[in-house]
Design an enzyme around this catalytic site. Structure first.
Site, PDB file in Angstrom:
ATOM      1  N   HIS A  72      33.127 -31.671 -71.746  1.00 36.58           N
ATOM      2  CA  HIS A  72      33.278 -31.856 -70.301  1.00 36.58           C
ATOM      3  C   HIS A  72      31.936 -32.281 -69.708  1.00 36.58           C
ATOM      4  CE1 HIS A  72      37.358 -30.447 -69.911  1.00 36.58           C
ATOM      5  NE2 HIS A  72      37.076 -29.356 -70.603  1.00 36.58           N
ATOM      6  N   PRO A 295      33.844 -12.996 -66.517  1.00 34.37           N
ATOM      7  CA  PRO A 295      34.138 -14.250 -67.215  1.00 34.37           C
ATOM      8  C   PRO A 295      33.992 -15.508 -66.368  1.00 34.37           C
ATOM      9  CG  PRO A 295      36.172 -13.100 -66.667  1.00 34.37           C
ATOM     10  CD  PRO A 295      35.055 -12.166 -66.303  1.00 34.37           C
ATOM     11  N   TYR A 387      24.857 -23.262 -65.164  1.00 35.55           N
ATOM     12  CA  TYR A 387      26.194 -23.331 -65.756  1.00 35.55           C
ATOM     13  C   TYR A 387      26.140 -23.842 -67.198  1.00 35.55           C
ATOM     14  CZ  TYR A 387      31.216 -24.342 -66.034  1.00 35.55           C
ATOM     15  OH  TYR A 387      32.544 -24.378 -66.398  1.00 35.55           O
TER      16      TYR A 387
END
Length: 396
Positions: A72, A295, A387
């Site tokens: 991604h 999560p 991230y």
């Protein structure tokens, strides 16, 4: 039985550590209390940071990852019924994330360990760690109905927050920091082709939703639910209706997810926990045995990989030079990364979820922060950097 490194836990952390040590000529034994079938089918997170994927490749576990993993370049962020794309690769100088289920990582590492590595004992339940503060620690375990003892030069606990390794650190010497969020996730596996090419994170007044994928024909989805939710209260139709409502866009109001049979639902608590230190004598904690993150930011597996890369380097350094310097620095080295990830996961969780106890003022502040994230290049770059994870050179 005696070995240099006794590893408690045959999840991704323990298996990867064994793999890295084997390639460096350091022997180990892995004790896993569950059977192989159970270990290979435990559903866990499936988002690999760039550094994690690179470590697996360097360890010789990247062939299937490269064939089947879904890279991604970014993800979609939805709020106020509008869509915004976070271009991870552009914001980080090329770093990406890869969707590849933790179950598949575990299968790959088990195959390698059984073919090339040291002993991997399934159904071996560790009962206690003795002598962690001595020069010859030992793990007492039950295997095939018999009590056995594994003596080691070092013991590594990769057996989760409820395992024996964490409890072997004297209570007076350890500090645990923790927080539980006022909501959980309903995790959903469905035999339905994913509609979106990238992950979709959605904030709405109804609560958070995440649309993800496991394969071209299997969707992995999540819904924010109250703590204590019973999955039985969520039949298939209710799940799909709620996902469509939370993912809805004003610009495309008729678009819906592809529906299919829901094959599994689980409720995942949202909690944060860090135990310090991560070392006691010759006992080292790694992964969930030392820290847990909610999560939302998919940091759990990636932090575990970072831990064992640091530890493998330190153990190999000790083996080849005799110097304990890197082993003595293990806890401090790992905790710097752990707390950075804890901060990011906590902030991302609070940003995207609807607080059941929040005020209208706090809800408006949340939307203001989301607007800044999608309009400020500086805010977006910092978010993307966290991230995708800090770069990490694989252990040799």
């Amino acid at each position: 039985m005696h070995t240099t490194v006794g590893i408690i836990g045959g999840g991704p952390a323990g298996l990867l550590l064994a793999r890295l040590l084997h390639r460096a000529g350091v022997d180990s034994v892995v004790l896993e209390r569950r059977d192989r079938a159970h270990v290979e089918h435990r559903q866990r997170a499936g988002l690999l940071e760039q550094a994690t994927a690179d470590v697996l490749r360097a360890a010789g576990a990247g062939a299937r990852l490269d064939r089947e993993g879904k890279v991604h370049q970014g993800f979609e962020l939805r709020f106020a019924r509008r869509s915004h794309r976070i271009d991870l690769a552009a914001l980080t100088g090329g770093r990406t994330a890869t969707m590849y289920a933790q179950t598949e990582v575990v299968k790959d590492l088990i195959t390698l360990q059984l073919a090339e590595g040291g002993p991997l004992l399934f159904g071996a339940e560790a009962r206690a760690v003795d002598g962690a503060d001595t020069g010859r620690p030992a793990v007492r375990y039950l295997h095939q109905g018999r009590e056995r003892t594994l003596t080691c030069d070092y013991v590594v606990g990769c057996d989760g927050s409820h395992g024996v390794a964490r409890g072997a650190v004297p209570e007076r010497l350890r500090t645990t920091y923790q927080q539980t969020h006022p909501y959980s996730w309903l995790g959903i596996l469905a035999d339905a082709p994913p509609v979106y090419e990238e992950l979709v994170y959605a904030h709405s007044e109804r609560g958070f939703a995440l649309a993800s994928m496991r394969s071209p024909v299997v969707s992995r989805l999540y819904l924010q639910v109250p703590n204590g939710t019973d999955p039985a209260d969520w039949p298939d139709e209710r799940i799909w209706d709620e996902l469509d409502a939370r993912l809805a866009l004003d610009a495309d109001p008729g678009r819906r997810l592809t529906r299919g049979p829901v094959t599994a639902t689980t409720v995942v608590p949202m909690r944060s926990q860090v135990t310090e230190p991560m070392r006691y004598g010759r006992l080292f904690l790694a992964g969930d045995a030392a820290h847990i993150v909610p999560p939302t930011g998919a940091k759990g597996l990636n932090l575990a990989v970072a831990d064992v890369v640091v530890l493998a380097r330190a153990l190999v350094h000790r083996h080849t030079t005799g110097s304990p310097e890197l082993l003595e620095a293990y806890s401090d080295t790992c905790l710097r990364r752990v707390w950075r990830a804890e901060h990011f996961s906590h902030a991302m969780t609070r940003l995207l979820h609807t607080d059941p106890h929040g005020t209208p003022f706090e809800a408006r502040l949340q939307l203001a922060q989301l607007e800044r994230l999608v309009t400020s290049p500086h805010a977006a770059a910092e978010f993307a950097d966290n991230y995708t994870g800090a770069p990490l050179v694989p252990a040799s």
